[in-house]
Motif scaffolding. Structure first.
Motif, PDB file in Angstrom:
ATOM      1  N   PRO A 204      37.366   4.029  12.146  1.00 54.69           N
ATOM      2  CA  PRO A 204      37.715   5.442  12.024  1.00 54.69           C
ATOM      3  C   PRO A 204      38.236   6.048  13.320  1.00 54.69           C
ATOM      4  O   PRO A 204      39.166   6.846  13.314  1.00 54.69           O
ATOM      5  CB  PRO A 204      36.404   6.095  11.590  1.00 54.69           C
ATOM      6  N   SER A 205      37.618   5.700  14.432  1.00 58.15           N
ATOM      7  CA  SER A 205      38.078   6.184  15.736  1.00 58.15           C
ATOM      8  C   SER A 205      37.382   5.384  16.815  1.00 58.15           C
ATOM      9  O   SER A 205      36.180   5.107  16.715  1.00 58.15           O
ATOM     10  CB  SER A 205      37.769   7.670  15.916  1.00 58.15           C
ATOM     11  N   TYR A 209      33.332   6.208  16.619  1.00 55.51           N
ATOM     12  CA  TYR A 209      33.166   5.611  15.286  1.00 55.51           C
ATOM     13  C   TYR A 209      33.640   4.160  15.314  1.00 55.51           C
ATOM     14  O   TYR A 209      34.612   3.798  14.650  1.00 55.51           O
ATOM     15  CB  TYR A 209      33.965   6.389  14.245  1.00 55.51           C
ATOM     16  N   ASP A 216      35.833   4.774   4.709  1.00 54.81           N
ATOM     17  CA  ASP A 216      36.985   4.861   5.603  1.00 54.81           C
ATOM     18  C   ASP A 216      37.936   3.693   5.376  1.00 54.81           C
ATOM     19  O   ASP A 216      39.162   3.861   5.399  1.00 54.81           O
ATOM     20  CB  ASP A 216      36.521   4.872   7.062  1.00 54.81           C
ATOM     21  N   GLU A 522      39.752  14.813  12.542  1.00 52.66           N
ATOM     22  CA  GLU A 522      38.714  14.526  11.558  1.00 52.66           C
ATOM     23  C   GLU A 522      38.644  15.632  10.502  1.00 52.66           C
ATOM     24  O   GLU A 522      38.544  15.353   9.309  1.00 52.66           O
ATOM     25  CB  GLU A 522      37.368  14.371  12.274  1.00 52.66           C
ATOM     26  N   PHE A 539      41.910  10.357  14.215  1.00 53.28           N
ATOM     27  CA  PHE A 539      40.963   9.896  13.198  1.00 53.28           C
ATOM     28  C   PHE A 539      41.678   9.049  12.146  1.00 53.28           C
ATOM     29  O   PHE A 539      42.694   9.448  11.586  1.00 53.28           O
ATOM     30  CB  PHE A 539      40.268  11.091  12.552  1.00 53.28           C
ATOM     31  N   TRP A 541      41.236   7.839   8.856  1.00 56.98           N
ATOM     32  CA  TRP A 541      41.639   8.110   7.472  1.00 56.98           C
ATOM     33  C   TRP A 541      42.591   9.296   7.401  1.00 56.98           C
ATOM     34  O   TRP A 541      43.446   9.336   6.513  1.00 56.98           O
ATOM     35  CB  TRP A 541      40.459   8.214   6.529  1.00 56.98           C
TER      36      TRP A 541
END
Length: 555
Positions: A204-205, A209, A216, A522, A539, A541
């Protein structure tokens, strides 16, 4: 796509690389470079560790012959330029940085750096030493040494990025710059996790994340399919690799293993739950942790662009067992409608539908289960390897239970907390549109809610909690801000429910929100359209779904 085209897209992405919201990094690397004072600072990216805990260099400054710091004047995916390009910073493989003169013979340039333990050092660059390489060990210790391969290292990184941008989808001119940046985000977020060997996980990041979250992975695969369908399939395969013996898919695959139970929660997560007063912080018995069942939906999307039938059959066997798990192990009150046993399993951790006692019966979960069984039925008909009628029959039964959550007086689907109705008016109540099988009058009421300024017709839609609801907050995670993934699901629901023109309008508004907000953050403030203060940047997604929406709008 030619090398020139790929370079042009890389340059477009570079216009967004501010080293504040978007750090300088490399696919598969754990190093992140941010602006800091007159220069930059360097961190590693690690699971469940804040950036402040992962410092490598507190400051790295380039000084000219007069002693003044050379400013950062340009950033491209493969290099950072100082002083108009006199000095460049780049990668020397995934675990090292190289800082050197753009042209040999320049005199009077000094590289200064400070480590987290307070050590200060410097080296002058000139005819004898044209570059310095900073190697970073697993314990975050840095070793600095003179290097004579600066140009070759930069060229290798540039070739890697040009290969990545050669796959970048081409979209409408007004969306291409942001699409290039979003494609950079997906490439930048590629990491290797020890539990996965050499497999590429698009996390995700890298800012907080670092792991493969199941949900995700689905959304990221949907965006990746437009440029790299093989990597898209890889994300799904990784999400499915660690299914339990009972069919449950884990919430997260990370570098230390998996997160599949409340017993696996990191200490920081437990502390956050305790601060929120959640009884689920330390449950008496382990609670399974997973993510909503959108696996078959994501698989169908990925296969739209490139068929892989043998591979798909393998994944479907896992998805079917996961779908069965929801009904066998997560129908906690045995009424035929599975529930969320933990907020984390919803993907909407902070939603007010979880303010009451658990388990939570939620309309979004019911909708996802109906959608997944319908997708599984279509796959069964396509491959002839399962009972399509059984999936359709279970979808019918689940839809009946889902319709019991409809409140005709309020015009909304509501959630239930341990059987008691939840008053909060949230975006989960729009997800039943995904089934494509709601009665027409209910669809009409939901469309009215979407456009009502007191509910979901905010300045920027779709807020995750209705604007007029007492729980609405424009800045607090799932309690009001707009998320690109929930917007994308509402868009899917509008299409499935026979309203393609409204779906397109919301898609246009969603990509406009990302452009206005300055990137695929996000989540976004639904009043201002700006990045919410605490939202993570770059982010995954959000980037992937921007690309998916942009491709659809450009067709």
């Amino acid at each position: 796509m030619t090398v020139t085209d790929a370079a042009a897209l890389a340059a477009l992405a570079g216009t967004h690389l501010d080293l504040v919201q978007a750090p300088f990094t490399l696919p598969r690397s754990r190093l992140l470079v941010f602006r800091e004072g007159e220069g930059v600072r360097v961190h590693t990216s690690e699971y469940e560790r804040m950036l402040a805990e992962c410092r490598v260099l507190d400051a790295l400054v380039v000084r000219g012959s007069d002693g003044a710091a050379l400013p950062i004047t340009r950033v491209l995916p493969h290099r950072v330029e100082f002083g108009g390009g006199v000095v460049t910073l780049g990668f020397a493989g995934p675990a090292a940085l190289t800082v050197g003169l753009a042209e040999a013979g320049a005199a009077g340039v000094t590289i200064e750096w400070t480590t987290p333990d307070g050590e200060r050092a410097h080296v002058g660059l000139g005819a004898d030493a044209t570059a310095v390489r900073f190697g970073v060990a697993a314990d975050r210790r840095v070793g600095a040494a003179a290097s004579g391969t600066h140009s070759a290292d930069l060229a290798e990184s540039e070739a890697l990025w040009l290969d990545w941008f050669a796959r970048c989808p081409r979209v409408r001119d007004d969306l291409q710059s942001m699409a290039a940046f979003c494609w950079w985000v997906l490439g930048a977020n590629i990491v290797e996790l020890p539990a996965l060997g050499r497999a590429r996980a698009v996390v995700p990041s890298k800012i907080g994340y670092v792991g493969l979250w199941q949900w995700d992975a689905y959304f990221i695969a949907v965006g990746l399919r437009h440029g790299d369908p093989g990597l898209a399939r890889e994300q799904l395969e990784l999400a499915f690799r660690f299914a339990g013996d009972d069919g449950q898919l884990p919430d997260v695959v990370h570098e230390h293993g998996v997160l599949a139970s409340s017993d696996d929660l990191p200490r920081a997560d437990r502390e956050n739950l305790r601060r929120a007063g959640s009884a689920i912080a330390d449950p008496a018995a382990p609670v399974p942790l997973t993510k909503p069942p959108l696996a078959a939906w994501a698989l169908a999307k990925v296969l739209e662009v490139e068929s892989a039938d043998d591979w798909a059959r393998e994944q479907l066997a896992i998805i079917r067992r996961s779908q069965d798990w929801w009904f066998a192990a997560s129908d906690l009150d045995h009424d035929g409608m599975p529930e969320y046993g933990h907020p984390y399993s919803s993907g909407l951790d902070d939603s007010p539908i979880f303010d009451g006692p658990l388990p939570t019966t939620a309309p979004d979960l019911g909708a996802y289960l109906v959608l997944q069984d319908l997708e599984l039925a279509r796959f069964a008909e396509r491959f002839g390897d399962a009972d399509a009628a059984a999936h359709r029959a279970r979808a019918d039964r689940t839809l009946e239970r889902l319709l019991e959550l409809w409140d005709d007086e309020r015009g909304m689907f509501h959630a239930r907390a341990a059987g008691a109705e939840v008053a909060s008016d949230t975006v989960v109540g729009l997800m039943p549109l995904l089934t494509g099988r709601l009665p027409g009058d209910i669809v009409d009421r939901l469309l009215t809610a979407l456009h009502d300024p007191r509910r979901f017709g905010a300045a920027w839609s779709v807020p995750t909690v209705a604007v007029g609801d007492r729980d609405f907050s424009p800045e607090r995670m799932w309690r009001g801000p707009v998320w690109v993934n929930t917007n994308a699901l509402v868009i899917e629901g509008l299409r499935a429910s026979g309203h393609p023109e409204l779906a397109r309008a919301l898609a246009e508004e969603t990509v406009a929100l990302v452009v206005r907000g300055g990137g695929p953050h996000e989540y976004f403030n639904p009043i201002t359209g700006e990045k919410a203060r605490t939202a993570t940047t770059a982010f995954g997604w959000s980037a992937a779904l921007f690309i998916d929406l942009a491709v659809g709008l450009s067709a």
